[in-house]
Structure formats: structure tokens, C-alpha cells
Motif scaffolding. Structure first.
Motif, short mmCIF file in Angstrom:
data_model
loop_
_atom_site.label_atom_id
_atom_site.label_comp_id
_atom_site.label_asym_id
_atom_site.label_seq_id
_atom_site.Cartn_x
_atom_site.Cartn_y
_atom_site.Cartn_z
N MET A 68 -108.29 -39.63 24.65
CA MET A 68 -108.39 -38.21 24.30
C MET A 68 -107.90 -37.91 22.89
N VAL A 69 -107.00 -38.73 22.37
CA VAL A 69 -106.36 -38.43 21.09
C VAL A 69 -107.37 -38.30 19.95
N PRO A 70 -108.21 -39.30 19.68
CA PRO A 70 -109.13 -39.16 18.55
C PRO A 70 -110.17 -38.06 18.74
N ILE A 71 -110.62 -37.86 19.98
CA ILE A 71 -111.62 -36.82 20.23
C ILE A 71 -111.01 -35.44 19.99
N ALA A 72 -109.81 -35.22 20.51
CA ALA A 72 -109.15 -33.94 20.30
C ALA A 72 -108.79 -33.73 18.83
N LEU A 73 -108.40 -34.80 18.16
CA LEU A 73 -108.03 -34.68 16.74
C LEU A 73 -109.23 -34.25 15.90
N ILE A 74 -110.37 -34.89 16.09
CA ILE A 74 -111.55 -34.50 15.30
C ILE A 74 -111.99 -33.09 15.67
N ALA A 75 -111.81 -32.72 16.94
CA ALA A 75 -112.20 -31.38 17.38
C ALA A 75 -111.35 -30.29 16.72
N VAL A 76 -110.04 -30.48 16.68
CA VAL A 76 -109.20 -29.45 16.07
C VAL A 76 -109.29 -29.49 14.55
N ARG A 77 -109.62 -30.63 14.00
CA ARG A 77 -109.73 -30.76 12.54
C ARG A 77 -111.07 -30.25 12.03
N ARG A 78 -112.16 -30.57 12.74
CA ARG A 78 -113.50 -30.26 12.24
C ARG A 78 -114.28 -29.26 13.08
N GLY A 79 -113.77 -28.89 14.24
CA GLY A 79 -114.43 -27.85 15.01
C GLY A 79 -115.16 -28.35 16.25
N LEU A 108 -118.43 -28.43 17.26
CA LEU A 108 -119.59 -29.31 17.21
C LEU A 108 -119.18 -30.76 16.95
N ALA A 109 -118.29 -30.96 16.00
CA ALA A 109 -117.83 -32.33 15.71
C ALA A 109 -117.13 -32.93 16.91
N GLY A 110 -116.32 -32.14 17.62
CA GLY A 110 -115.62 -32.65 18.80
C GLY A 110 -116.56 -32.99 19.93
N VAL A 111 -117.53 -32.13 20.21
CA VAL A 111 -118.47 -32.37 21.30
C VAL A 111 -119.35 -33.58 21.00
N VAL A 112 -119.86 -33.68 19.77
CA VAL A 112 -120.71 -34.81 19.42
C VAL A 112 -119.92 -36.12 19.47
N THR A 113 -118.71 -36.11 18.93
CA THR A 113 -117.87 -37.31 18.97
C THR A 113 -117.59 -37.71 20.41
N GLY A 114 -117.26 -36.75 21.25
CA GLY A 114 -117.01 -37.05 22.66
C GLY A 114 -118.24 -37.61 23.35
N MET A 115 -119.40 -37.06 23.05
CA MET A 115 -120.62 -37.56 23.66
C MET A 115 -120.90 -39.00 23.22
N VAL A 116 -120.67 -39.30 21.95
CA VAL A 116 -120.85 -40.67 21.46
C VAL A 116 -119.88 -41.61 22.18
N VAL A 117 -118.64 -41.18 22.35
CA VAL A 117 -117.66 -42.00 23.07
C VAL A 117 -118.13 -42.25 24.50
N GLY A 118 -118.62 -41.21 25.17
CA GLY A 118 -119.12 -41.37 26.53
C GLY A 118 -120.29 -42.34 26.62
N GLY A 171 -112.12 -28.26 20.42
CA GLY A 171 -112.45 -27.68 19.12
C GLY A 171 -112.67 -26.18 19.14
N LEU A 172 -112.65 -25.57 20.31
CA LEU A 172 -112.68 -24.10 20.37
C LEU A 172 -111.46 -23.53 19.66
N VAL A 173 -110.43 -24.36 19.53
CA VAL A 173 -109.21 -23.97 18.84
C VAL A 173 -109.11 -24.80 17.56
N ARG A 174 -109.92 -24.48 16.59
CA ARG A 174 -109.94 -25.23 15.34
C ARG A 174 -108.75 -24.81 14.48
N LEU A 175 -108.09 -25.80 13.93
CA LEU A 175 -106.93 -25.54 13.07
C LEU A 175 -107.35 -25.62 11.61
N SER A 176 -106.73 -24.78 10.79
CA SER A 176 -107.03 -24.79 9.36
C SER A 176 -105.96 -25.54 8.58
#
Length: 186
Positions: free
Chosen positions: A40-51, A53-63, A94-99
């Protein structure tokens, strides 16, 4: 393709690869599938960092990559629920994107809120799959829905907590590295 999009795609690819590596390092493994790892760490990290879409696509690729590295195949819909959709649901973090401009406490609270959303999304996918295709493993007299919920929460909750702790430390101490000035929102 502009440079910024290329950087984001490269980050997504690196986080997907890291998630697959982390998923192979298991702290605990359940008998009928599922394990506690740092996936979960890398998927959540990319999601909060990039939003989102990036989180969902990365997660789908991992799956999808998880399918290649050993998976339980019962039905095509079960495969979709347990792998690409479940890991894509983690990208809902990524619904909670950090700036990077938030205070430390705000960043940590946002992270845990996002992880809860992503973890619940993943739980819904695994729970549904468990109820429909893995009810035969429920002990006699135990409702299948209860069995599926308890089985899946047994490994998903510790995995989410571990990911939250790791990311809280990372976001609390290395936010300048993760959110350099050029990546911040104007």
C-alpha cells in the motif's frame, strides 16, 4: 509529451514496481490468499503526491502485475475484483491530494483519511469476491458475509496501519523531498 507528464509517468512506473517488490516481502500470509506487506505504501504515496488518477492507474498496474506473480483464479469477475479493481481502489487515497504546503498535523490527518478511503475501497472489492466465490471456506454456521468481512479485515487493517505509520514518518520528515517547490500548487 511535456516534461511534467513524463516525470509523473516515470514516478507512477517506479511506484508500481516498488509496490510489486514490497508485496513479495510478506509479514503475514493468510491461508486462502491475502497478506500483510508494504504494497500500500507506494500506491498511497503516488496518490497523495500526484492525485487520484495517478493513484488509481498505479494501483491498477500493480493489480495486473500481481496476476503475473501468482494469483488465485476462480472466475474472470473474481480476478477483476481481487486484483486490478482492488488495487486501483487503493488509489482512491488520492482523493486527499497533498500540496506540501500543509502543516505536519494536517498532512498526517489527510494521509490517514485518504488511506481509510483507499483501504475501504479495497475491502469492498475483496469482501464482494469473498462472499460470491469463497464462501465455501466459511465455518459451518457462520454467515458467509461475516466470514468474508472478518477474513479480509484481518490482513487489510494491519496492512493499512503499517502503511499509515510508514507514510506518516516519511511525510512528517521528508516533505521537502516529496514536494519540492516546483511540484507545489501555485
Amino acid at each position: 509529451m511535456d516534461r511534467q507528464r513524463l516525470v509523473i509517468l516515470l514516478e507512477m512506473a517506479m511506484m508500481a514496481a516498488l509496490a510489486v517488490v514490497f508485496s513479495q516481502i510478506k509479514v503475514f500470509e493468510m491461508p486462502q490468499g491475502g497478506s500483510v506487506s508494504l504494497v500500500m505504501v507506494p500506491i498511497a504515496l503516488i496518490a497523495v503526491r500526484r492525485g487520484l488518477l495517478a493513484g488509481v492507474v498505479t494501483g491498477m498496474v500493480v493489480g495486473l502485475l500481481q496476476l503475473l506473480f501468482g494469483s488465485t483464479l476462480v472466475n474472470p469477475v473474481q480476478v477483476l475484483l481481487d486484483y486490478p479493481l482492488a488495487f486501483a481502489a487503493l488509489g482512491l487515497t488520492g482523493l486527499v491530494r497533498l500540496s506540501g504546503r500543509e502543516g505536519k498535523k494536517q498532512r498526517i490527518l489527510a494521509l490517514w483519511s485518504g488511506l481509510l478511503i483507499g483501504g475501504l475501497g479495497r475491502l469492498v472489492c475483496h469482501f464482494t469476491s469473498g462472499v460470491i466465490w469463497f464462501g465455501e471456506y466459511a465455518p459451518e454456521g457462520t454467515p458467509v458475509a461475516l466470514y468474508s468481512f472478518v477474513y479480509n479485515i484481518t490482513y487489510l487493517l494491519p496492512e493499512m496501519i503499517i502503511a499509515g505509520v510508514v507514510l506518516s514518518v516519511v511525510l512528517g520528515s521528508a516533505s521537502q523531498l516529496l514536494f519540492p517547490a516546483r511540484d507545489r500548487l501555485a
